[in-house]
Design a protein around this motif. Structure first.
Motif, mmCIF file in Angstrom:
data_model
loop_
_atom_site.group_PDB
_atom_site.id
_atom_site.type_symbol
_atom_site.label_atom_id
_atom_site.label_comp_id
_atom_site.label_asym_id
_atom_site.label_seq_id
_atom_site.Cartn_x
_atom_site.Cartn_y
_atom_site.Cartn_z
ATOM 1 N N ILE A 128 29.704 -69.972 -30.370
ATOM 2 C CA ILE A 128 28.541 -70.831 -29.523
ATOM 3 C C ILE A 128 28.809 -70.880 -29.030
ATOM 4 O O ILE A 128 29.645 -71.855 -28.324
ATOM 5 N N PHE A 129 27.560 -71.368 -28.251
ATOM 6 C CA PHE A 129 27.232 -71.753 -27.019
ATOM 7 C C PHE A 129 27.419 -73.508 -26.276
ATOM 8 O O PHE A 129 26.543 -73.719 -26.980
ATOM 9 N N ASP A 130 27.897 -73.755 -25.489
ATOM 10 C CA ASP A 130 27.428 -75.561 -25.866
ATOM 11 C C ASP A 130 26.968 -75.386 -24.322
ATOM 12 O O ASP A 130 27.355 -75.410 -23.106
ATOM 13 N N PRO A 131 25.821 -76.303 -24.316
ATOM 14 C CA PRO A 131 24.894 -76.009 -23.036
ATOM 15 C C PRO A 131 25.760 -77.526 -22.508
ATOM 16 O O PRO A 131 25.654 -76.615 -20.980
ATOM 17 N N ALA A 132 25.882 -78.284 -22.200
ATOM 18 C CA ALA A 132 26.714 -79.565 -22.030
ATOM 19 C C ALA A 132 27.939 -78.674 -20.935
ATOM 20 O O ALA A 132 28.329 -79.299 -19.928
ATOM 21 N N SER A 133 28.871 -78.400 -21.613
ATOM 22 C CA SER A 133 30.131 -77.644 -20.833
ATOM 23 C C SER A 133 29.680 -76.080 -20.369
ATOM 24 O O SER A 133 31.002 -75.925 -20.205
ATOM 25 N N ALA A 134 28.923 -75.746 -20.650
ATOM 26 C CA ALA A 134 28.391 -73.965 -20.149
ATOM 27 C C ALA A 134 29.562 -73.410 -20.334
ATOM 28 O O ALA A 134 30.067 -72.515 -20.031
ATOM 29 N N THR A 135 30.027 -73.674 -21.892
ATOM 30 C CA THR A 135 31.356 -72.839 -22.599
ATOM 31 C C THR A 135 30.585 -72.027 -23.421
ATOM 32 O O THR A 135 30.079 -72.815 -24.580
ATOM 33 N N PHE A 136 31.847 -70.664 -24.290
ATOM 34 C CA PHE A 136 31.199 -69.949 -25.170
ATOM 35 C C PHE A 136 32.785 -70.524 -26.028
ATOM 36 O O PHE A 136 33.680 -70.457 -25.669
ATOM 37 N N SER A 137 32.703 -70.578 -28.105
ATOM 38 C CA SER A 137 33.682 -70.856 -28.082
ATOM 39 C C SER A 137 33.011 -69.362 -29.424
ATOM 40 O O SER A 137 32.705 -69.346 -29.632
ATOM 41 N N VAL A 138 34.250 -69.384 -29.474
ATOM 42 C CA VAL A 138 34.409 -68.157 -31.043
ATOM 43 C C VAL A 138 34.307 -69.347 -32.410
ATOM 44 O O VAL A 138 35.218 -70.181 -32.642
ATOM 45 N N VAL A 139 33.914 -68.642 -33.673
ATOM 46 C CA VAL A 139 33.363 -69.042 -34.899
ATOM 47 C C VAL A 139 33.858 -67.948 -35.694
ATOM 48 O O VAL A 139 34.302 -66.955 -35.558
ATOM 49 N N GLY A 140 34.106 -68.261 -36.579
ATOM 50 C CA GLY A 140 34.146 -67.323 -37.823
ATOM 51 C C GLY A 140 33.423 -65.864 -38.157
ATOM 52 O O GLY A 140 32.160 -65.728 -36.975
ATOM 53 N N SER A 141 33.777 -64.606 -38.132
ATOM 54 C CA SER A 141 32.879 -63.906 -38.344
ATOM 55 C C SER A 141 32.558 -63.096 -39.822
ATOM 56 O O SER A 141 32.457 -63.711 -40.570
ATOM 57 N N MET A 142 31.453 -62.650 -39.236
ATOM 58 C CA MET A 142 29.998 -62.054 -40.601
ATOM 59 C C MET A 142 30.972 -60.734 -40.805
ATOM 60 O O MET A 142 32.116 -60.310 -41.180
ATOM 61 N N THR A 143 30.590 -60.607 -42.295
ATOM 62 C CA THR A 143 31.433 -60.057 -43.275
ATOM 63 C C THR A 143 31.412 -58.626 -42.716
ATOM 64 O O THR A 143 32.371 -57.640 -42.683
ATOM 65 N N SER A 144 30.326 -58.144 -41.934
ATOM 66 C CA SER A 144 29.955 -56.691 -41.391
ATOM 67 C C SER A 144 29.287 -56.512 -39.633
ATOM 68 O O SER A 144 28.441 -58.117 -40.078
ATOM 69 N N GLY A 145 29.813 -56.000 -39.060
ATOM 70 C CA GLY A 145 29.806 -56.122 -36.923
ATOM 71 C C GLY A 145 28.110 -55.156 -37.701
ATOM 72 O O GLY A 145 27.383 -54.409 -38.674
ATOM 73 N N ARG A 146 27.362 -55.946 -37.020
ATOM 74 C CA ARG A 146 25.992 -55.221 -37.202
ATOM 75 C C ARG A 146 25.046 -55.863 -35.548
ATOM 76 O O ARG A 146 25.384 -56.703 -34.569
ATOM 77 N N SER A 147 24.263 -54.418 -35.475
ATOM 78 C CA SER A 147 23.388 -54.977 -34.188
ATOM 79 C C SER A 147 21.838 -54.991 -33.974
ATOM 80 O O SER A 147 21.768 -54.614 -35.602
ATOM 81 N N GLU A 148 20.816 -55.440 -33.612
ATOM 82 C CA GLU A 148 19.419 -55.076 -33.963
ATOM 83 C C GLU A 148 18.541 -56.032 -34.752
ATOM 84 O O GLU A 148 18.553 -55.468 -35.550
ATOM 85 N N HIS A 149 19.696 -56.624 -35.689
ATOM 86 C CA HIS A 149 19.864 -57.643 -36.602
ATOM 87 C C HIS A 149 18.873 -58.790 -35.970
ATOM 88 O O HIS A 149 18.337 -59.156 -34.815
ATOM 89 N N ALA A 150 18.092 -59.281 -36.902
ATOM 90 C CA ALA A 150 17.008 -60.695 -36.132
ATOM 91 C C ALA A 150 17.854 -62.112 -37.192
ATOM 92 O O ALA A 150 18.580 -61.951 -37.643
#
Length: 189
Positions: free
Chosen positions: A6-28
């Motif tokens: 998740i990107f926080d625009p106030a602090s301009a930082t990213f933080s890792v959250v939970g993982s999806m059940t499977s890796g994916r690309s080209e998703h919507a």
């Protein structure tokens, strides 16, 4: 990758959250009315998938969502005002479907004029969806578009340039800006 951030625009930082059940690309991905995010389809380690997942920002976790009727990658997902999700393209036949607002199933709508992936879609002020650009089934960039309302219809004029994944912005007067998606840095309305 299955990791999410998740990107926080106030602090301009990213933080890792939970993982999806499977890796994916080209998703919507589309933000739902309740603030959750639906992640739909894409490519996994074994190929195209019809699975979906729902991200809950309050818990930072993912849960399984409804299966789409067709495995897709490079498709679009557009939230209707009533909470349903319109999913188009990303498959060999250019099909479309609507996921229910309760995320308990989908309804097949038919097909676009042909295969289309890596396109962009926007909900217009009148409730119809504009779909433009992308690639055809042979990988060629497209300069065409169509509108989904009661069914699919091609737009009367082609785009000035073929565009892959342009940014669409609906303007206050109902017109739609089609920005980028090619190498010349242009836009059109």
């Amino acid at each position: 990758l299955s990791e999410a951030e998740i990107f926080d625009p106030a602090s301009a930082t990213f933080s890792v959250v939970g993982s999806m059940t499977s890796g994916r690309s080209e998703h919507a991905a589309v933000k739902l009315a309740d603030g959750k995010v639906l992640i739909a389809g894409g490519r996994t380690a074994v190929g195209l998938t019809n699975t979906t997942e729902v991200f809950d920002p309050t818990t930072g976790t993912f849960s399984s969502g409804p299966a789409m009727g067709v495995a897709r990658a490079g498709h679009s997902a557009t939230l209707f005002a009533d909470g349903r999700i319109f999913i188009a393209g990303g498959d060999a036949n250019g099909t479309a479907e609507v996921l229910s607002s309760s995320l308990n199933g989908s309804t097949v709508l038919g097909s676009m004029s042909g295969a289309r992936s890596m396109h962009s879609a926007a909900l217009m002020q009148d409730g119809r969806v504009l779909i433009v650009g992308g690639r055809d089934g042979n990988g060629n960039a497209l300069n065409t578009g169509e509108i989904y309302g009661a069914g699919f219809s091609m737009i009367a004029k082609t785009l000035k340039l073929a565009r892959v994944r342009p940014h669409l912005r609906v303007l206050f007067d109902g017109k739609v800006q089609i920005i980028g998606g090619n190498n010349d840095g242009s836009m059109e309305i």
